[in-house]
Design a protein around this motif. Structure first.
Motif, PDB file in Angstrom:
ATOM      1  N   VAL A 201      -4.229   4.344  -4.391  1.00  0.00           N
ATOM      2  CA  VAL A 201      -4.410   2.493  -4.835  1.00  0.00           C
ATOM      3  C   VAL A 201      -4.626   2.014  -3.883  1.00  0.00           C
ATOM      4  O   VAL A 201      -3.395   1.911  -2.689  1.00  0.00           O
ATOM      5  CB  VAL A 201      -3.038   2.593  -5.837  1.00  0.00           C
ATOM      6  CG1 VAL A 201      -3.204   1.253  -6.300  1.00  0.00           C
ATOM      7  CG2 VAL A 201      -2.798   3.880  -6.412  1.00  0.00           C
ATOM      8  N   ASP A 215      -8.713   5.415  -5.969  1.00  0.00           N
ATOM      9  CA  ASP A 215      -8.804   6.163  -7.360  1.00  0.00           C
ATOM     10  C   ASP A 215      -8.506   4.700  -8.487  1.00  0.00           C
ATOM     11  O   ASP A 215      -8.581   4.598  -9.922  1.00  0.00           O
ATOM     12  CB  ASP A 215      -7.611   6.723  -7.558  1.00  0.00           C
ATOM     13  CG  ASP A 215      -7.488   8.034  -7.040  1.00  0.00           C
ATOM     14  OD1 ASP A 215      -8.832   8.916  -7.148  1.00  0.00           O
ATOM     15  OD2 ASP A 215      -7.274   8.439  -5.843  1.00  0.00           O
ATOM     16  N   ASP A 216      -7.633   4.322  -7.971  1.00  0.00           N
ATOM     17  CA  ASP A 216      -7.127   2.300  -8.868  1.00  0.00           C
ATOM     18  C   ASP A 216      -7.001   1.088  -7.746  1.00  0.00           C
ATOM     19  O   ASP A 216      -6.728   1.518  -6.097  1.00  0.00           O
ATOM     20  CB  ASP A 216      -5.606   2.500  -9.220  1.00  0.00           C
ATOM     21  CG  ASP A 216      -5.618   3.638 -10.317  1.00  0.00           C
ATOM     22  OD1 ASP A 216      -5.945   3.830 -10.946  1.00  0.00           O
ATOM     23  OD2 ASP A 216      -4.929   4.282 -10.501  1.00  0.00           O
ATOM     24  N   HIS A 218      -6.786  -2.618  -7.210  1.00  0.00           N
ATOM     25  CA  HIS A 218      -6.633  -4.486  -7.974  1.00  0.00           C
ATOM     26  C   HIS A 218      -6.250  -5.564  -7.071  1.00  0.00           C
ATOM     27  O   HIS A 218      -6.287  -5.625  -5.922  1.00  0.00           O
ATOM     28  CB  HIS A 218      -4.704  -4.204  -8.310  1.00  0.00           C
ATOM     29  CG  HIS A 218      -4.394  -3.108  -9.265  1.00  0.00           C
ATOM     30  ND1 HIS A 218      -4.478  -3.039 -10.928  1.00  0.00           N
ATOM     31  CD2 HIS A 218      -3.962  -2.098  -8.998  1.00  0.00           C
ATOM     32  CE1 HIS A 218      -4.109  -2.158 -10.982  1.00  0.00           C
ATOM     33  NE2 HIS A 218      -3.789  -1.247 -10.417  1.00  0.00           N
TER      34      HIS A 218
END
Length: 764
Positions: A201, A215-216, A218
């Motif tokens: 992440v 995978d993620d 932000h």
């Protein structure tokens, strides 16, 4: 130098990659990764091949030079040392010891000789006006480690080879090869993470090279990471997810942390961070519920207005979720030369705020003032004004905020000397430049980065090429200057014992000291058949002596201490010379509570300086987010700060010094691909090519760090032909994180518009 393949550790960044360098007839013919290196296992990045370029660079200085009315001229080492010692001593005698300032650049920590001789050099100068790259970089991590664990370089390192969740905030290890996390081949390690079912992440204002593998991902508004992390802390308490696990009996003041986080709900911080409340809650849950997980923060979170508090909260999150001191979480290293234990033994755990700078009252850290106030101390008259300046392997004109103001300050000095082998944007202001040997002409051992490696290793490199007869290593330069300054201070003569000590130190050099440290460290000599008796004697010493007695510290660190029975033994300089690929000392292991150095032996979860900063966070939370564009830096795998741009193979290809801007922001300003933009703040501006991309968050722009080679009077023609612009020409040196004193390099507001050339420029 014999023909054939020679094995070495690359010193150009923190990764400590092993390289195989082939030499034929005194020339390097190839540089490849060393497949047998226990840490890097054959991986190298593009910078490694530039080892040859740096060594063979015709513009690298090899003899001392001084500035004259007719230009630079060479002088002998003897004359150079005499001149520098005389000038520095004269200024110190006339204006006081604090009239001399010193700046130490990043390359010093890649150099065991320079590290060992820095302290005697600084003691000989005697000034309190000391500065370094620390306050433009990792100071918040050092402060958090000091406050929470009791030692300034006791960093919790992500056990990335065994974790199942790696959360990376404000870091880009794909470009840096790790930072305060020595991790070669991060791509391979992240691939292995996913193959075992793990997850990456990334949270950043830019979709970085690392973020592209996530995978993620932000986006987050620059400078708001503290609010994200505090909201995650809030969520852990609100949802009863707090479980320190193995560290539970060691944590102190957890309730104070809970109270500090009460008003920072995910909903409350969404407007500022740009991250939805449910995404914040999910991040906290993932960290808490994944047994083997690690949260890692770095430059983007350190060098901002809330850098100190952000780093503290990141440490807290790892502890609250039980990730400290467990395999797959974050662990403390056990290096062969344990600088943490050695520092603690000598009372050098670190300190903060023992004194404050003359002009702006900024706190010192470990004896250094923030780099952001260097120009203040030079430009402001009065007692203690810096009138002479020494730089060692540094280029603060390009690496510190408001480089143009610092240039003006350097121009007004009475005297300046630089220990550097390049005539660069900073050293061009010096009166004398003392060039050390190139790295391949001296031995190498990574004292510092072995403390931060994701696996315990020990690697030593002998000099690949002999130094010229008329050359000096940097440790020789620093010792010679220190010796002469001490002689000047004592009226020309030193006591016999002191004189003999200096001469012995200069004759022996750093390697015998390194050998002693290796032999007496936890992996050192094995006493053989008398080991049981020696261990009994060690235990008696530890029982009898007072806690703070240095001999007790030596006994605790000794390889004969039963605590180290499971570690491999027999490490020495000769053992490392016989193992040119390096020696694997094993994976990171749990080390608490023995590794703590706090007075009460507990982890301080709520140091008062961080709790006091919650009021500033609250005030920011209640105000509207700043309008306009926020500026962030960035790094490229082919670059490291400002000093590798004279290598053609590292700068060739598409220009990398561009302004990254989101399409929406470009459209509002009528910017198109191929345009140049004027980026300005408070009357300072740069002109830079535009690169429009959705990889940058709306409301954010990015300029890479380390460029700006357009200044006249330098001696780096390749760098000058790929000049770029310096992000630090824009940044305000008055802005620092009040908690740590770190420069605010990310999150300052700027104006951006289409550049309109002056009429005469159009004609040209």
């Amino acid at each position: 130098m014999e023909n054939g393949v020679h094995y070495r550790t690359c010193h150009l960044c923190e990764a400590m990659c092993g390289v195989a360098i082939e030499v034929n007839n005194g020339k390097i013919t190839s540089i490849k990764g060393d497949d047998q290196d226990p840490l890097s296992q054959g991986h190298i990045c593009p910078k490694a091949v530039a080892l040859q370029d740096l060594h063979e660079d015709r513009e690298r200085l090899k003899k001392p030079i001084r500035k004259t009315a007719q230009g630079w001229e060479e002088l002998s080492w003897e004359d150079a040392f005499d001149l520098v010692a005389e000038k520095l001593h004269g200024i110190r005698k006339t204006y006081g010891r604090n009239s001399i300032g010193v700046y130490l650049g990043n390359p010093n920590v890649h150099n065991h000789g320079a590290l060992m001789t820095t302290m005697p050099f600084l003691r000989a100068i005697g000034t309190q006006n000391r500065f370094s790259a620390t306050s433009n970089d990792q100071l918040p991590h050092m402060l958090a480690s000091l406050e929470m664990f009791g030692h300034q370089i006791l960093f919790p390192i992500p056990d990335i080879d065994h974790t199942d969740l790696f959360i990376c905030i404000g870091g880009n290890p794909m470009a840096s090869n790790g930072s305060l996390m020595t991790v070669p081949d991060i791509r391979g390690r992240l691939k292995a993470l996913r193959q075992r079912g793990g997850k990456l992440v990334v949270i950043d204002p830019r979709r970085t090279e690392t973020a592209r593998l996530a995978d993620d991902f932000h986006f987050i508004r620059p400078g708001t990471d503290a609010f994200l992390l505090m909201a995650m802390v809030h969520t852990l308490f609100e949802e009863n997810l707090v479980d320190p696990g193995a560290a539970e009996r060691l944590v102190k003041d957890v309730d104070l942390l809970r109270l500090a986080a009460l008003s920072f709900s995910p909903e409350a911080v969404t407007r500022h961070t740009g991250i939805e409340a449910e995404a914040i809650r999910q991040l906290a849950r993932q960290l808490a519920k994944t047994p083997r997980a690690a949260l890692y923060t770095r430059m983007g979170t350190s060098t901002q207005a809330f850098g100190g508090t952000t780093t503290w909260l990141a440490y807290c999150l790892n502890i609250l979720t039980g990730k400290l001191d467990i395999p797959g979480g974050v662990l403390f290293t056990q290096p062969a030369v344990d600088l943490v234990a050695l520092g603690a033994m000598s009372g050098q755990r670190g300190h903060f705020g023992k004194r404050h700078s003359r002009v702006r009252g900024l706190p010192e850290f470990a004896g250094e003032y923030p780099a952001s106030t260097m120009a203040d101390e030079m430009l402001t008259p009065g007692e203690g004004q810096v009138r002479a300046f020494v730089t060692v392997a540094g280029n603060p004109v390009l690496s510190s905020p408001n480089g143009q103001r610092l240039e003006s300050a350097l121009e007004g000095l009475d005297f300046m000397v630089s220990v550097d082998y390049y005539l660069n944007e900073t050293t061009r202001h010096a009166d004398v430049i003392l060039p050390p040997t190139a790295a391949l002409e001296r031995s190498h051992y990574d004292l510092i980065f072995s403390q931060f490696a994701v696996r315990n290793v020990a690697k030593y490199s002998e000099a690949l090429f002999p130094a010229a007869d008329d050359a000096r290593h940097d440790w020789q330069i620093l010792l010679e200057l220190a010796h002469r300054l001490e002689q000047q201070r004592k009226g020309g003569r030193l006591p016999l014992r002191s004189e003999m000590g200096w001469r012995a130190f200069k004759k022996l050099g750093p390697d015998p000291i390194l050998d002693l440290l290796l032999r007496t460290g936890p992996y050192g000599a094995d006493a053989g058949p008398v080991r049981p008796f020696a261990q009994t004697a060690i235990e008696l010493v530890m029982d009898i002596l007072p806690e703070r007695n240095p001999l007790k510290g030596l006994a605790r660190l000794s390889p004969l201490n039963r605590r180290w029975d499971e570690l491999p033994k027999g490490l020495s300089l000769s053992a490392l010379k016989a193992a040119p690929h390096g020696i694997d000392l094993g994976p990171l292991q749990p080390a608490l509570p023995e590794r703590l150095f706090t007075r009460d032996g507990l982890i301080q979860m709520a140091p008062r300086r961080y709790l006091a900063d919650v009021e500033r966070m609250q005030a920011t939370l209640e105000s509207a987010p700043a309008d306009g564009l926020l500026l962030i830096g960035r790094r490229h795998v082919r670059s490291n700060n400002s000093w590798m741009h004279n290598s053609q193979r590292l700068v060739k290809g598409k220009g990398r010094c561009t302004l990254l801007i989101h399409p929406d922001d470009a459209s509002k300003r009528a910017l198109n691909p191929g345009d140049h933009a004027e980026v300005s703040v408070q009357g300072r501006y740069v002109v830079i090519p535009v690169e429009i991309t959705e990889d940058i968050m709306p409301g954010v722009v990015s300029i890479p760090h380390g460029w700006g080679h357009h200044r006249s009077g330098t001696g780096q023609s390749v760098a000058s032909s790929h000049a770029g612009v310096s992000i630090n020409d824009l940044l305000d040196d008055a802005l620092v994180d009040p908690v740590s004193g770190t420069s605010v390099l990310n999150g300052q507001a700027v104006d951006v518009r289409v550049w309109q050339p002056e009429p005469q420029q159009k004609q040209a």
